[in-house]
Design an enzyme around this catalytic site. Sequence first.
Site, short mmCIF file in Angstrom:
data_model
loop_
_atom_site.label_atom_id
_atom_site.label_comp_id
_atom_site.label_asym_id
_atom_site.label_seq_id
_atom_site.Cartn_x
_atom_site.Cartn_y
_atom_site.Cartn_z
N GLU A 32 -40.69 -14.98 -3.38
CA GLU A 32 -40.25 -13.60 -3.22
C GLU A 32 -39.21 -13.47 -2.11
OE1 GLU A 32 -42.74 -10.81 -4.41
OE2 GLU A 32 -44.14 -12.19 -5.36
N SER A 53 -23.05 -14.88 -18.54
CA SER A 53 -23.74 -14.90 -17.25
C SER A 53 -23.73 -13.49 -16.67
CB SER A 53 -23.09 -15.90 -16.30
OG SER A 53 -21.72 -15.61 -16.20
N GLN A 56 -58.56 -21.77 29.42
CA GLN A 56 -57.52 -20.75 29.31
C GLN A 56 -56.42 -21.11 28.31
OE1 GLN A 56 -56.83 -20.49 33.50
NE2 GLN A 56 -58.06 -18.64 33.67
N ARG A 104 -55.01 -13.68 -3.28
CA ARG A 104 -54.04 -12.59 -3.15
C ARG A 104 -52.85 -12.80 -4.09
NH1 ARG A 104 -49.19 -12.81 -2.38
NH2 ARG A 104 -49.39 -14.08 -0.50
N TRP A 114 -42.54 -22.44 -11.54
CA TRP A 114 -43.21 -21.88 -10.36
C TRP A 114 -43.64 -20.43 -10.57
CZ3 TRP A 114 -44.88 -25.17 -6.89
CH2 TRP A 114 -44.22 -26.40 -6.76
C1 LIG Z 1 -46.49 -21.00 -5.08
C2 LIG Z 1 -45.25 -20.36 -5.65
C3 LIG Z 1 -45.37 -19.29 -6.51
C4 LIG Z 1 -44.24 -18.71 -7.08
N1 LIG Z 1 -44.37 -17.67 -7.95
C5 LIG Z 1 -43.27 -17.19 -8.58
C6 LIG Z 1 -43.39 -16.17 -9.57
O1 LIG Z 1 -44.50 -15.66 -9.84
N2 LIG Z 1 -42.29 -15.76 -10.23
C7 LIG Z 1 -41.07 -16.28 -9.97
O2 LIG Z 1 -40.12 -15.89 -10.60
N3 LIG Z 1 -40.91 -17.24 -9.01
C8 LIG Z 1 -41.98 -17.70 -8.32
N4 LIG Z 1 -41.84 -18.68 -7.37
C9 LIG Z 1 -40.51 -19.23 -7.13
C10 LIG Z 1 -39.86 -18.70 -5.85
O3 LIG Z 1 -39.55 -17.35 -5.96
C11 LIG Z 1 -38.66 -19.57 -5.55
O4 LIG Z 1 -39.15 -20.85 -5.20
C12 LIG Z 1 -37.78 -19.02 -4.45
O5 LIG Z 1 -37.10 -17.90 -4.87
C13 LIG Z 1 -36.80 -20.07 -3.91
O6 LIG Z 1 -36.15 -20.69 -4.93
P1 LIG Z 1 -36.06 -22.27 -5.01
O7 LIG Z 1 -37.41 -22.81 -4.87
O8 LIG Z 1 -35.31 -22.61 -6.23
O9 LIG Z 1 -35.24 -22.71 -3.77
P2 LIG Z 1 -33.69 -22.72 -3.59
O10 LIG Z 1 -33.15 -21.40 -3.96
O11 LIG Z 1 -33.13 -23.91 -4.27
O12 LIG Z 1 -33.56 -22.90 -2.04
C14 LIG Z 1 -33.67 -24.15 -1.37
C15 LIG Z 1 -33.36 -23.90 0.11
O13 LIG Z 1 -32.05 -23.42 0.26
C16 LIG Z 1 -32.02 -22.22 0.96
N5 LIG Z 1 -30.99 -21.35 0.43
C17 LIG Z 1 -30.74 -21.06 -0.87
N6 LIG Z 1 -29.70 -20.19 -0.96
C18 LIG Z 1 -29.28 -19.96 0.29
C19 LIG Z 1 -28.27 -19.16 0.85
N7 LIG Z 1 -27.45 -18.43 0.10
N8 LIG Z 1 -28.14 -19.16 2.18
C20 LIG Z 1 -28.93 -19.88 2.97
N9 LIG Z 1 -29.92 -20.66 2.50
C21 LIG Z 1 -30.09 -20.69 1.18
C22 LIG Z 1 -33.38 -21.64 0.72
O14 LIG Z 1 -33.74 -20.71 1.71
C23 LIG Z 1 -34.25 -22.87 0.75
O15 LIG Z 1 -34.53 -23.19 2.05
C24 LIG Z 1 -42.95 -19.23 -6.76
C25 LIG Z 1 -42.85 -20.28 -5.86
C26 LIG Z 1 -43.97 -20.84 -5.30
C27 LIG Z 1 -43.82 -21.98 -4.34
#
Ligand SMILES: Cc1cc2nc3c(=O)[nH]c(=O)nc-3n(C[C@H](O)[C@H](O)[C@H](O)COP(=O)(O)OP(=O)(O)OC[C@H]3O[C@@H](n4cnc5c(N)ncnc54)[C@H](O)[C@@H]3O)c2cc1C
Lengths: 394, 316, 274
Positions: A371, A176, A277, A84, A156
């Site tokens: 997402e 920025s 159950q 998916r 990612w």
């Molecule tokens: C398998 C996979 C496929 C992906 N595919 C894509 C893709 O096709 N295109 C793309 O662009 N990205 C993709 N991603 C990236 C994904 O969108 C990001 O990982 C996601 O947006 C979170 O960002 P981060 O991993 O940097 O976590 P961070 O933003 O660093 O977050 C770390 C933690 O902090 C929390 N956090 C962050 N900010 C806040 C806030 N303001 N308030 C409260 N909590 C907060 C988050 O919820 C999380 O728990 C993919 C990720 C994975 C794992």
Amino acid sequence: MNFDLSDEQKLILEVTDEACKKIRPVENRCYLERRFNDQVLPVFKEAHLLGLPISRKYGEGQGADALTYALVLERVGREGTGIRTFFSGHVSLGQLTLQKWGSEEQKQRYLPRTTNGEMVMAFGLTEPTAGSDPSAMKSSFVERNGIYYLDGQKAWISNGSIADLIVVFAYPKGKSEGMCAFLVERNFEGFSSEPIKNKLGLPSSDTGLLYFSNCRIPKENLLGPVGKGLSVAYSALMSGRLSVAAGCVGVAQDCLDEALVYARERVQHKKKIGKHQLVQREIAKISIDLEASRMLTYKAAVMKVKSDESPENQDLRSEADWSIAEAKYHAANVSFRAADRALQVFGANGFSFENRPARHLVDTRACRIYEGTDQILEQKIAIKLLGAEFESYS
Amino acid sequence: MAGVLVYSDSSDSALELVTLGSKLGREVSVVVLGSEDLSDQTKKVSVNGVSTVYQISSDALSNLLAGPTVDALESVYSRVSPDYMFFSSTKKGKELAPRLAARLKIGCITDAMKPELNENGITAERLVLGGNAIATVASRGPAVATIPLRAFERASGNASPNVIKIEDFQPRPTRTIVLGRKEKQKGQVNIKDAEIIVSAGRGFKKKEDLAILEELAKVLNAVVGASRPLTSDLGWLPEDRQVGLSGTTVKPKLYIAVGISGQIQHLTGMRESKLVVAINTDKNAPIFQECDYGIVGDLYAIIPELTKDLKLQLGR
Amino acid sequence: MTQQPGTKEKKNPLEIIVCFKHVIDETELRIDRANNKINFEGAKTKISDDDKNAIEEAVRIKEKNGGIITVVCVGPADAKKSTKEALAMGCDRARLIVDPSFQDGDALSTAYILSQVVKKIGKFDLILTSTGTTDSYTGIVGPALAEYLDLPQLTYASKITISGNKLTVDRALDDGIETVECEIPALVTVSREINQPRFPTLIQIMSAGKKELLEWNAQTLGINPSVVGKADSKVEVKSLSVPKSARKKVIFEGKPEDAAKQLAEALLKEGAVK
Ligand SMILES: Cc1cc2nc3c(=O)[nH]c(=O)nc-3n(C[C@H](O)[C@H](O)[C@H](O)COP(=O)(O)OP(=O)(O)OC[C@H]3O[C@@H](n4cnc5c(N)ncnc54)[C@H](O)[C@@H]3O)c2cc1C
Ligand SMILES: Cc1cc2nc3c(=O)[nH]c(=O)nc-3n(C[C@H](O)[C@H](O)[C@H](O)COP(=O)(O)OP(=O)(O)OC[C@H]3O[C@@H](n4cnc5c(N)ncnc54)[C@H](O)[C@@H]3O)c2cc1C
Ligand SMILES: Cc1cc2nc3c(=O)[nH]c(=O)nc-3n(C[C@H](O)[C@H](O)[C@H](O)COP(=O)(O)OP(=O)(O)OC[C@H]3O[C@@H](n4cnc5c(N)ncnc54)[C@H](O)[C@@H]3O)c2cc1C
């Protein structure tokens, strides 16, 4: 809202079902051998599903509405989140974004080749330092003699190392604000990519790292108006999230189906475990969660159909955005819990990747991150109710 | 009590039908058809239990096409008025039986297993729903049935049945002509009658890899069969090696399924094997529910080992 | 085909009738072995597998020779979905035959009903069926229909060519391929290997709804209900049961060389290899 399926929807689901049955044994093998499943593209191409929601004007585009497309992704989701996710990257985030923001010339140039599977698409927003907060992104571009030169890195990215055409976001160098979106072909000078290894799940599906080193992008590959990059990204996430929600409903359905099969066969204490159950409770809970999630997702899809029909109506768009966020949040969590419960029903056999509950458990975990993480969506949902002034992080 | 009429385009399978007729306690008549002298064929079916052999020799029957063959069978049938007529479940048998039944306005049962007589007709079992179920069906009154090959032993013995030549056969005008025929290149392989079959499935990654199975087959004096994907989809082996619902039904003493998942359509074709062995990496593969011995593992590792062991043990 | 005077040069379009059965998807049935029961509740339905090959072949013949395809199904009212699928695959119009009195008949009864449908359709050059359905798999309907319509039957087709009034068919028989020829009209039963059926696109599925789909019943066909269906069947189904397995199910796991050794020993002990 009426969710009775039309004959036409039933038929496209049958086509999808046939393709899914074809891919299942291949996916089994690839998953256990932890290698990329390269048959997903040809199998779904043959079923004419690679451009399902894209306008009929473009190649194999079939013009499906958001609900029909969601139904298809629900079925695809049963085969696993990896398959998916291919659709989410290629169709929902890639092609639908190009269709919404691209110039007619760009659409004519690319969509026929993406809908027929000649080119695979991906969507590159996330960076090592910018996830939940895309505004922190470091990728930047300069313009010289009508050519953009892009520097930076994306991490990612679903389909990242297999994609031929990627929607990429960057700021003008040293700024920025004024983010722009670009259409980057894999053979553009200065582009390279590699697959990410050692992932928790999704071993048969590609997640890539992208590198741009003075990457040369012709002017005609700017996507959307100058400076509107963030709007492009956010609009993409609506379609993307809906695809995740639909896929997760499929995952929960498969967990239910698998748990039922197992509970009917496995005997302990001289009884089919389905007669115990406490095992029944696991099944009931999966089912209740699943139905709730399905209704939320179908509702969100119908909202999206309405919004798509009146693109200028901001209220409808905002309603749809909110519904989709709720559906995605709910379904991502439900699918994870459903996998956990199905795994419990399977006992030790659930603890093996030879059975799908284990795969679902690790794979669908990604859906609570990508997402929009759970936390980001919770806040988004609450702010819609509280009012924009309550936003904590903008 | 009227008798039983049997017809098959092969004398060997006609003898199986004779056994069935005798088992049902009926007088058996056999039809032999052709365009030349039929004494050879007649001799072959002159076995214990046969009371009469009906011969029709006609140019129209040179290729045994459905049209004239059904005309010929109809003319024998109307003379004999049997209660039942049996065909073999070969492709030829299965195209003749329905047409004859439609013409005679009597019931038709194809692939009839365990045929038995009831008060006023014939009862049999049939595999339906892709082999998932067995239907018990019954005719009301006289009927035509096709019987799977090798369901009964061949009748034997030397007997001297009445031989009746039907001279006044008048076929309807022929509408179909045969332009050519290409025999199947079979080699010596005949999976139908093999005592040991080693069958390959989709677990093999490429055609060349089948060599390791050929090696095992050599040691066991076995023939190599296959699941459908390897024959009709991939063409790695000729279609006459396909075991299953739409292939051949086999019942060897030993059936070894290698890299075959055991979908119902495959199982249907080998279920009657005496001993079933399965080798598969997936311990949940349905084939393990249908085997006597199984190995969970990689065929590429196991087959060479097994070949080596058996070679040693059997002194080959 | 009757040639009208004065139109000698202008060929009439080929009229093809293709028959399919709407069946339960046997791959998704729930089999309750312990209670010897098959659960049909909520079972999915489909076009019988090989009938898709017949439909596909009709469409290919049309693509090559031109023509009009009428697809026919005798079945329950919900066969409408399958009928639309056949239209989506490229058939031009459909006749769905639904009548309670047609239920539960034997295969000859079904063939008889189909013969009356064909007569009502009127003109045709070619009728296509498969060689057997995925549910009851009798293989009776094709040849019996040919008999009722007094047509030549060309069975087990692995290749079909039409040129003018000549129909040439390769028949995949048990011992080889036989090439036969006759004049149309004729009935051909197709083998599964004849082609790979296409997936219809969503666009084709949507436009299928605009094609002509007529529902006929006993009355429109002028069939007396007492000569068809259960009322007149010469073969009836008494019961359904589930095949049983009584295998030993001894499974060896572990290192390949150990497992292979254990298996070899077991086979020798059984006297299965000599
Ligand atoms: C398998 C996979 C496929 C992906 N595919 C894509 C893709 O096709 N295109 C793309 O662009 N990205 C993709 N991603 C990236 C994904 O969108 C990001 O990982 C996601 O947006 C979170 O960002 P981060 O991993 O940097 O976590 P961070 O933003 O660093 O977050 C770390 C933690 O902090 C929390 N956090 C962050 N900010 C806040 C806030 N303001 N308030 C409260 N909590 C907060 C988050 O919820 C999380 O728990 C993919 C990720 C994975 C794992
Ligand atoms: C109407 C109809 C009629 C049909 N008729 C027939 C028929 O007559 N005969 C028939 O066979 N099928 C028939 N089929 C097809 C049938 O449904 C299955 O698709 C087919 O039997 C599957 O073949 P398979 O077991 O080889 O392949 P798969 O189902 O793909 O199984 C391959 C197996 O190999 C195993 N494997 C993979 N790698 C290895 C390894 N390295 N070592 C060991 N094991 C490995 C896998 O775990 C898997 O279980 C029919 C289908 C229909 C719908
Ligand atoms: C369990 C079971 C066992 C049965 N056994 C027998 C039996 O032994 N003898 C008997 O006479 N009847 C039998 N019947 C009844 C028979 O199945 C039905 O009459 C059925 O309509 C036709 O038989 P079939 O499905 O075997 O078709 P087949 O003869 O296998 O069909 C061949 C082709 O004919 C065409 N065709 C068949 N049915 C239809 C249809 N309804 N509409 C349009 N085209 C069609 C299709 O092209 C099909 O592929 C049985 C029924 C059941 C449920």
